[in-house]
Design a protein around this motif. Structure first.
Motif, mmCIF file in Angstrom:
data_model
loop_
_atom_site.group_PDB
_atom_site.id
_atom_site.type_symbol
_atom_site.label_atom_id
_atom_site.label_comp_id
_atom_site.label_asym_id
_atom_site.label_seq_id
_atom_site.Cartn_x
_atom_site.Cartn_y
_atom_site.Cartn_z
ATOM 1 N N LYS A 23 6.958 -71.230 -25.238
ATOM 2 C CA LYS A 23 6.352 -72.365 -26.008
ATOM 3 C C LYS A 23 4.860 -72.119 -25.904
ATOM 4 O O LYS A 23 4.086 -72.547 -26.396
ATOM 5 C CB LYS A 23 7.048 -73.529 -25.641
ATOM 6 C CG LYS A 23 6.371 -74.883 -26.443
ATOM 7 C CD LYS A 23 7.015 -76.086 -26.278
ATOM 8 C CE LYS A 23 5.963 -77.094 -26.568
ATOM 9 N NZ LYS A 23 5.312 -77.206 -27.773
ATOM 10 N N ARG A 24 4.630 -72.179 -24.444
ATOM 11 C CA ARG A 24 3.282 -72.121 -24.014
ATOM 12 C C ARG A 24 2.517 -70.727 -24.619
ATOM 13 O O ARG A 24 1.250 -71.235 -24.932
ATOM 14 C CB ARG A 24 3.268 -72.177 -22.614
ATOM 15 C CG ARG A 24 1.697 -72.768 -21.741
ATOM 16 C CD ARG A 24 1.707 -72.763 -20.409
ATOM 17 N NE ARG A 24 2.202 -71.351 -19.892
ATOM 18 C CZ ARG A 24 1.806 -71.078 -18.680
ATOM 19 N NH1 ARG A 24 1.450 -71.925 -17.633
ATOM 20 N NH2 ARG A 24 2.128 -69.802 -18.572
ATOM 21 N N ALA A 25 3.195 -69.876 -24.514
ATOM 22 C CA ALA A 25 2.539 -68.651 -25.159
ATOM 23 C C ALA A 25 1.951 -68.929 -26.509
ATOM 24 O O ALA A 25 1.075 -68.392 -27.046
ATOM 25 C CB ALA A 25 3.203 -67.389 -25.015
ATOM 26 N N ASP A 27 1.762 -71.853 -28.217
ATOM 27 C CA ASP A 27 0.861 -72.842 -28.217
ATOM 28 C C ASP A 27 -0.493 -72.394 -28.025
ATOM 29 O O ASP A 27 -1.601 -72.739 -28.710
ATOM 30 C CB ASP A 27 1.114 -74.100 -27.221
ATOM 31 C CG ASP A 27 2.356 -74.792 -27.665
ATOM 32 O OD1 ASP A 27 2.762 -74.792 -28.635
ATOM 33 O OD2 ASP A 27 2.993 -75.453 -26.787
ATOM 34 N N ARG A 28 -0.620 -71.261 -26.827
ATOM 35 C CA ARG A 28 -2.104 -70.717 -26.713
ATOM 36 C C ARG A 28 -2.381 -69.710 -27.479
ATOM 37 O O ARG A 28 -3.227 -68.918 -27.338
ATOM 38 C CB ARG A 28 -2.159 -70.364 -25.243
ATOM 39 C CG ARG A 28 -1.951 -71.724 -24.478
ATOM 40 C CD ARG A 28 -1.539 -71.224 -22.969
ATOM 41 N NE ARG A 28 -2.597 -70.337 -22.164
ATOM 42 C CZ ARG A 28 -2.130 -69.419 -21.233
ATOM 43 N NH1 ARG A 28 -1.116 -69.655 -20.497
ATOM 44 N NH2 ARG A 28 -3.301 -68.931 -20.567
ATOM 45 N N LYS A 29 -1.432 -69.187 -28.663
ATOM 46 C CA LYS A 29 -1.654 -68.326 -29.628
ATOM 47 C C LYS A 29 -1.758 -66.945 -29.150
ATOM 48 O O LYS A 29 -2.533 -66.130 -29.575
ATOM 49 C CB LYS A 29 -3.069 -68.446 -30.366
ATOM 50 C CG LYS A 29 -2.961 -70.025 -31.044
ATOM 51 C CD LYS A 29 -3.861 -69.955 -32.519
ATOM 52 C CE LYS A 29 -3.973 -71.187 -33.057
ATOM 53 N NZ LYS A 29 -2.891 -72.399 -32.564
ATOM 54 N N LEU A 30 -1.000 -66.509 -27.964
ATOM 55 C CA LEU A 30 -1.072 -65.397 -27.232
ATOM 56 C C LEU A 30 0.100 -64.576 -28.180
ATOM 57 O O LEU A 30 0.072 -63.302 -28.134
ATOM 58 C CB LEU A 30 -0.552 -65.587 -25.923
ATOM 59 C CG LEU A 30 -1.611 -66.289 -25.070
ATOM 60 C CD1 LEU A 30 -1.171 -66.421 -23.542
ATOM 61 C CD2 LEU A 30 -2.952 -65.226 -25.229
ATOM 62 N N SER A 32 2.619 -65.267 -31.937
ATOM 63 C CA SER A 32 3.116 -65.782 -33.029
ATOM 64 C C SER A 32 4.545 -65.356 -33.454
ATOM 65 O O SER A 32 4.749 -64.097 -33.437
ATOM 66 C CB SER A 32 2.233 -65.987 -34.326
ATOM 67 O OG SER A 32 2.309 -64.603 -34.963
ATOM 68 N N GLY A 162 -2.131 -62.810 -20.071
ATOM 69 C CA GLY A 162 -2.731 -64.287 -20.035
ATOM 70 C C GLY A 162 -1.174 -65.163 -20.113
ATOM 71 O O GLY A 162 -1.553 -66.638 -20.122
ATOM 72 N N VAL A 163 -0.192 -64.676 -20.330
ATOM 73 C CA VAL A 163 1.196 -65.292 -20.528
ATOM 74 C C VAL A 163 1.619 -65.935 -19.252
ATOM 75 O O VAL A 163 1.960 -67.391 -19.165
ATOM 76 C CB VAL A 163 2.284 -64.778 -21.171
ATOM 77 C CG1 VAL A 163 3.580 -65.532 -21.145
ATOM 78 C CG2 VAL A 163 1.734 -64.384 -22.673
ATOM 79 N N GLY A 165 0.639 -67.270 -15.376
ATOM 80 C CA GLY A 165 -0.479 -67.742 -14.517
ATOM 81 C C GLY A 165 -0.784 -66.281 -13.773
ATOM 82 O O GLY A 165 0.206 -65.496 -13.364
#
Ligand code: 6GU
Length: 247
Positions: A23-25, A27-30, A32, A162-163, A165
């Protein structure tokens, strides 16, 4: 990265893609993730996607037309200007066995198309003329490719830059160096009388690194001896193994 998933059950994906790292990936558009219902590409008012197998036999087979047309629609809308090859991956128990190495390979593409097989199978012309790769996640039979597609998407997405930390590097993960991971501990230092191994409390980082490496090797040897021959070990480590196995 863009991942397009063809499925008869898009609602199955609501959970895994709406929590945690995936979900975080998103949301951060890393990444789709686009779900496509194969039924939307059927040709009749009953929204038929399967039919009886030629030659008889049990079960139904997914028809070729909806799958071809869904993939062609995806190709038409995305990255078509690049002209690179678009991996079209069928999730099926007939496929090559998915691994961390295959995930690394998949993570280098700009886009992936995952097709979830269902019923007794998929018309072979899909496999021969549309699919570029067939993948299985293990030697057991799932009721469909959906769970396998979620596994593949999860493993690939967490490798994308970037996905994770920076502190949680995928380089230390089990299977990356061909070894299982060492045991981890957190506070308290003694729980119900069970102490954390003393070396971890020592503050001696070189000694800790050596201990962890040894733990990883011994654990792999005990639990997954099949992995040891392919693991990258130093000559000293191979010698250590030779000694401990012969005794
Ligand atoms: Cl990809 N699909 C199904 N149906 N079963 C499986 C699988 C895939 N991988 C392991 N078992």
């Amino acid at each position: 990265m863009r991942i397009d998933i063809l499925t008869l059950f898009p609602e199955m994906f609501d959970g895994p893609f709406n929590a945690s790292i995936l979900k975080r990936a998103v949301d951060r558009k890393l990444v789709s993730i686009n779900l496509h219902n194969i039924r939307d590409y059927s040709h009749d008012k009953h929204r038929t996607v399967d039919d009886y197998p030629y030659g008889g036999g049990a079960g139904m087979v997914l028809k070729p037309e909806p799958i071809f047309e869904a993939v062609e629609a995806i190709k038409a809308q995305s990255h078509s200007e690049e002209g690179g090859i678009l991996p079209v991956i069928l999730l099926t128990p007939q496929g090559r066995l998915f691994s961390q190495q295959i995930a690394v390979e998949f993570s280098r593409y700009r886009q992936l198309v995952l097709i979830c097989g269902r019923y007794e199978g998929v018309d072979e012309r899909v496999v021969e003329h549309l699919v570029t790769d067939e993948v299985s996640i293990g030697d057991y039979v799932l009721s469909g490719g959906e769970l396998a597609a979620m596994v593949v998407a999860d493993v690939v997405v967490r490798l994308l830059p970037g996905v994770l930390g920076s502190e949680a590097s995928p380089a230390d993960d089990s299977h990356v160096a061909g070894l299982l991971e060492y045991a981890q501990y957190t506070r308290p230092a003694v729980y119900r009388g069970w102490p954390v191994p003393e070396v971890l409390l020592s503050g001696n980082h070189a000694q800790i690194a050596r201990w962890r490496r040894e733990q990883a090797i011994l654990r792999t040897l005990r639990r997954r001896p099949d992995l040891i021959s392919k693991a990258s070990l130093s000559p000293e480590e191979r010698l250590l193994l030779a000694k401990c196995c012969s005794s």
